[in-house]
Design a protein around this motif. Structure first.
Motif, PDB file in Angstrom:
ATOM      1  N   MET A   2       0.849  -1.185   0.000  1.00  7.58           N
ATOM      2  CA  MET A   2       0.000   0.000   0.000  1.00  7.58           C
ATOM      3  C   MET A   2       0.890   1.242   0.000  1.00  7.58           C
ATOM      4  SD  MET A   2      -2.659   1.253   2.933  1.00  7.58           S
ATOM      5  CE  MET A   2      -1.403   1.283   4.201  1.00  7.58           C
ATOM      6  N   ALA A   3       0.720   2.063  -0.976  1.00  9.45           N
ATOM      7  CA  ALA A   3       1.500   3.301  -1.084  1.00  9.45           C
ATOM      8  C   ALA A   3       0.730   4.458  -0.446  1.00  9.45           C
ATOM      9  CB  ALA A   3       1.775   3.615  -2.546  1.00  9.45           C
ATOM     10  N   TYR A   4       1.430   5.547  -0.278  1.00 11.49           N
ATOM     11  CA  TYR A   4       0.801   6.778   0.174  1.00 11.49           C
ATOM     12  C   TYR A   4       0.475   7.627  -1.041  1.00 11.49           C
ATOM     13  CZ  TYR A   4       1.078   5.621   4.988  1.00 11.49           C
ATOM     14  OH  TYR A   4       0.833   5.010   6.185  1.00 11.49           O
ATOM     15  N   VAL A   5      -0.497   8.518  -0.871  1.00 14.16           N
ATOM     16  CA  VAL A   5      -1.052   9.274  -1.991  1.00 14.16           C
ATOM     17  C   VAL A   5      -1.140  10.747  -1.618  1.00 14.16           C
ATOM     18  CG1 VAL A   5      -3.101   9.543  -3.450  1.00 14.16           C
ATOM     19  CG2 VAL A   5      -2.423   7.260  -2.672  1.00 14.16           C
ATOM     20  N   VAL A   6      -0.715  11.614  -2.528  1.00 16.04           N
ATOM     21  CA  VAL A   6      -0.881  13.059  -2.348  1.00 16.04           C
ATOM     22  C   VAL A   6      -2.225  13.435  -2.955  1.00 16.04           C
ATOM     23  CG1 VAL A   6       0.065  15.348  -2.793  1.00 16.04           C
ATOM     24  CG2 VAL A   6       1.611  13.403  -2.483  1.00 16.04           C
ATOM     25  N   THR A   7      -3.011  14.199  -2.212  1.00 14.89           N
ATOM     26  CA  THR A   7      -4.361  14.540  -2.651  1.00 14.89           C
ATOM     27  C   THR A   7      -4.505  16.040  -2.907  1.00 14.89           C
ATOM     28  OG1 THR A   7      -5.120  14.715  -0.367  1.00 14.89           O
ATOM     29  CG2 THR A   7      -5.366  12.560  -1.436  1.00 14.89           C
ATOM     30  N   GLU A   8      -5.727  16.440  -3.142  1.00 17.66           N
ATOM     31  CA  GLU A   8      -6.078  17.786  -3.603  1.00 17.66           C
ATOM     32  C   GLU A   8      -5.507  18.929  -2.770  1.00 17.66           C
ATOM     33  OE1 GLU A   8     -10.138  19.839  -5.262  1.00 17.66           O
ATOM     34  OE2 GLU A   8     -10.318  18.312  -3.710  1.00 17.66           O
ATOM     35  N   ASN A   9      -5.362  18.754  -1.480  1.00 15.94           N
ATOM     36  CA  ASN A   9      -4.885  19.855  -0.632  1.00 15.94           C
ATOM     37  C   ASN A   9      -3.516  20.377  -1.042  1.00 15.94           C
ATOM     38  OD1 ASN A   9      -7.216  19.677   0.809  1.00 15.94           O
ATOM     39  ND2 ASN A   9      -6.286  18.934   2.693  1.00 15.94           N
ATOM     40  N   CYS A  10      -2.746  19.581  -1.748  1.00 15.80           N
ATOM     41  CA  CYS A  10      -1.397  20.001  -2.168  1.00 15.80           C
ATOM     42  C   CYS A  10      -1.423  20.975  -3.351  1.00 15.80           C
ATOM     43  CB  CYS A  10      -0.572  18.771  -2.522  1.00 15.80           C
ATOM     44  SG  CYS A  10       1.132  19.116  -2.986  1.00 15.80           S
ATOM     45  N   ILE A  11      -2.478  20.932  -4.133  1.00 16.01           N
ATOM     46  CA  ILE A  11      -2.543  21.752  -5.343  1.00 16.01           C
ATOM     47  C   ILE A  11      -2.398  23.237  -4.996  1.00 16.01           C
ATOM     48  CG2 ILE A  11      -3.979  22.458  -7.296  1.00 16.01           C
ATOM     49  CD1 ILE A  11      -5.273  19.645  -7.149  1.00 16.01           C
ATOM     50  N   LYS A  12      -1.507  23.901  -5.710  1.00 15.81           N
ATOM     51  CA  LYS A  12      -1.195  25.331  -5.575  1.00 15.81           C
ATOM     52  C   LYS A  12      -0.518  25.678  -4.246  1.00 15.81           C
ATOM     53  CE  LYS A  12      -3.224  28.561  -7.772  1.00 15.81           C
ATOM     54  NZ  LYS A  12      -2.575  29.021  -8.972  1.00 15.81           N
ATOM     55  N   CYS A  13      -0.101  24.673  -3.506  1.00 14.04           N
ATOM     56  CA  CYS A  13       0.671  24.906  -2.278  1.00 14.04           C
ATOM     57  C   CYS A  13       2.088  24.370  -2.475  1.00 14.04           C
ATOM     58  CB  CYS A  13       0.018  24.220  -1.090  1.00 14.04           C
ATOM     59  SG  CYS A  13      -1.575  24.937  -0.621  1.00 14.04           S
ATOM     60  N   LYS A  14       2.170  23.071  -2.699  1.00 12.01           N
ATOM     61  CA  LYS A  14       3.433  22.379  -2.930  1.00 12.01           C
ATOM     62  C   LYS A  14       4.468  22.653  -1.836  1.00 12.01           C
ATOM     63  CE  LYS A  14       6.238  22.864  -6.630  1.00 12.01           C
ATOM     64  NZ  LYS A  14       6.715  22.847  -8.010  1.00 12.01           N
ATOM     65  N   TYR A  15       4.019  22.460  -0.600  1.00  8.85           N
ATOM     66  CA  TYR A  15       4.983  22.464   0.495  1.00  8.85           C
ATOM     67  C   TYR A  15       5.832  21.207   0.312  1.00  8.85           C
ATOM     68  CZ  TYR A  15       1.961  25.926   2.739  1.00  8.85           C
ATOM     69  OH  TYR A  15       1.231  27.044   3.023  1.00  8.85           O
ATOM     70  N   THR A  16       7.084  21.269   0.604  1.00  9.08           N
ATOM     71  CA  THR A  16       7.945  20.115   0.352  1.00  9.08           C
ATOM     72  C   THR A  16       8.567  19.549   1.625  1.00  9.08           C
ATOM     73  OG1 THR A  16       9.794  21.582  -0.164  1.00  9.08           O
ATOM     74  CG2 THR A  16       8.439  20.815  -2.026  1.00  9.08           C
ATOM     75  N   ASP A  17       7.957  19.809   2.742  1.00  9.18           N
ATOM     76  CA  ASP A  17       8.439  19.250   4.005  1.00  9.18           C
ATOM     77  C   ASP A  17       8.502  17.720   3.924  1.00  9.18           C
ATOM     78  OD1 ASP A  17       6.778  21.733   4.289  1.00  9.18           O
ATOM     79  OD2 ASP A  17       7.721  21.749   6.267  1.00  9.18           O
ATOM     80  N   CYS A  18       7.544  17.147   3.226  1.00 10.15           N
ATOM     81  CA  CYS A  18       7.446  15.704   3.069  1.00 10.15           C
ATOM     82  C   CYS A  18       8.659  15.123   2.349  1.00 10.15           C
ATOM     83  CB  CYS A  18       6.167  15.348   2.304  1.00 10.15           C
ATOM     84  SG  CYS A  18       5.992  16.240   0.732  1.00 10.15           S
ATOM     85  N   VAL A  19       9.169  15.858   1.394  1.00 11.99           N
ATOM     86  CA  VAL A  19      10.297  15.402   0.588  1.00 11.99           C
ATOM     87  C   VAL A  19      11.534  15.209   1.458  1.00 11.99           C
ATOM     88  CG1 VAL A  19      11.873  16.104  -1.266  1.00 11.99           C
ATOM     89  CG2 VAL A  19       9.410  16.495  -1.501  1.00 11.99           C
ATOM     90  N   ASP A  20      11.703  16.097   2.397  1.00 14.73           N
ATOM     91  CA  ASP A  20      12.880  16.064   3.270  1.00 14.73           C
ATOM     92  C   ASP A  20      12.981  14.785   4.093  1.00 14.73           C
ATOM     93  OD1 ASP A  20      14.841  17.961   3.155  1.00 14.73           O
ATOM     94  OD2 ASP A  20      14.193  19.056   4.927  1.00 14.73           O
ATOM     95  N   VAL A  21      11.857  14.198   4.456  1.00 15.82           N
ATOM     96  CA  VAL A  21      11.879  13.031   5.342  1.00 15.82           C
ATOM     97  C   VAL A  21      11.763  11.701   4.613  1.00 15.82           C
ATOM     98  CG1 VAL A  21      10.987  14.331   7.303  1.00 15.82           C
ATOM     99  CG2 VAL A  21       9.394  13.104   5.802  1.00 15.82           C
ATOM    100  N   CYS A  22      11.545  11.733   3.314  1.00 17.65           N
ATOM    101  CA  CYS A  22      11.348  10.498   2.556  1.00 17.65           C
ATOM    102  C   CYS A  22      12.666   9.742   2.403  1.00 17.65           C
ATOM    103  CB  CYS A  22      10.755  10.800   1.180  1.00 17.65           C
ATOM    104  SG  CYS A  22      10.428   9.306   0.213  1.00 17.65           S
ATOM    105  N   PRO A  23      12.742   8.521   2.938  1.00 15.73           N
ATOM    106  CA  PRO A  23      14.006   7.776   2.863  1.00 15.73           C
ATOM    107  C   PRO A  23      14.289   7.160   1.493  1.00 15.73           C
ATOM    108  CG  PRO A  23      12.369   6.472   3.992  1.00 15.73           C
ATOM    109  CD  PRO A  23      11.738   7.815   3.728  1.00 15.73           C
ATOM    110  N   VAL A  24      13.283   7.133   0.598  1.00 18.28           N
ATOM    111  CA  VAL A  24      13.487   6.492  -0.709  1.00 18.28           C
ATOM    112  C   VAL A  24      13.269   7.433  -1.891  1.00 18.28           C
ATOM    113  CG1 VAL A  24      13.009   4.162   0.119  1.00 18.28           C
ATOM    114  CG2 VAL A  24      11.128   5.580  -0.711  1.00 18.28           C
ATOM    115  N   ASP A  25      13.114   8.701  -1.621  1.00 24.98           N
ATOM    116  CA  ASP A  25      12.960   9.700  -2.689  1.00 24.98           C
ATOM    117  C   ASP A  25      11.848   9.333  -3.674  1.00 24.98           C
ATOM    118  OD1 ASP A  25      15.086  11.069  -1.539  1.00 24.98           O
ATOM    119  OD2 ASP A  25      16.569  10.076  -2.814  1.00 24.98           O
ATOM    120  N   CYS A  26      10.652   9.080  -3.148  1.00 25.54           N
ATOM    121  CA  CYS A  26       9.543   8.663  -4.005  1.00 25.54           C
ATOM    122  C   CYS A  26       8.656   9.819  -4.472  1.00 25.54           C
ATOM    123  CB  CYS A  26       8.693   7.602  -3.318  1.00 25.54           C
ATOM    124  SG  CYS A  26       7.787   8.168  -1.880  1.00 25.54           S
TER     125      CYS A  26
END
Length: 107
Positions: A1-25
């Motif tokens: 089961m993967a994780y999914v980015v949903t509508e709330n990200c549109i026009k925001c694109k905060y990238t805090d999530c990218v910093d913690v991703c151990p596999v650069d997905c």
């Protein structure tokens, strides 16, 4: 089961999530991020980091946003990886509390 980015990200694109991703997905589009379901290892680290609560486990995606599961899979094949945190979009704070942003998604 993967994780999914949903509508709330549109026009925001905060990238805090990218910093913690151990596999650069994460993959980056013009005004939205997606998660590559083939790369995601279901670690959950990104969920707590998202300031607009846009990331869900695939099984927990709200019913009104189930199409984002396929959208993440599709766009993750087209967009480039993002592996470092960046500044959010300039209008991110203004768009963070706005619902119904699908029409603003740029491919």
């Amino acid at each position: 089961m993967a994780y999914v980015v949903t509508e709330n990200c549109i026009k925001c694109k905060y990238t805090d999530c990218v910093d913690v991703c151990p596999v650069d997905c994460f993959r980056e589009g013009p005004n939205f991020l997606v998660i590559d379901p083939d790369e995601c290892i279901d670690c959950t680290l990104c969920v707590a980091e998202c300031p607009v609560e846009a990331i869900y486990a695939e099984d927990d995606v709200p019913e009104t946003q189930l199409d984002f599961i396929a959208l993440n899979a599709e766009l993750s094949k087209e967009w480039q990886p993002i592996i470092e945190k960046k500044e959010p979009l300039p209008e991110a704070d203004d768009w963070a509390s706005i619902n119904e942003k699908r029409d603003h998604l740029q491919r």
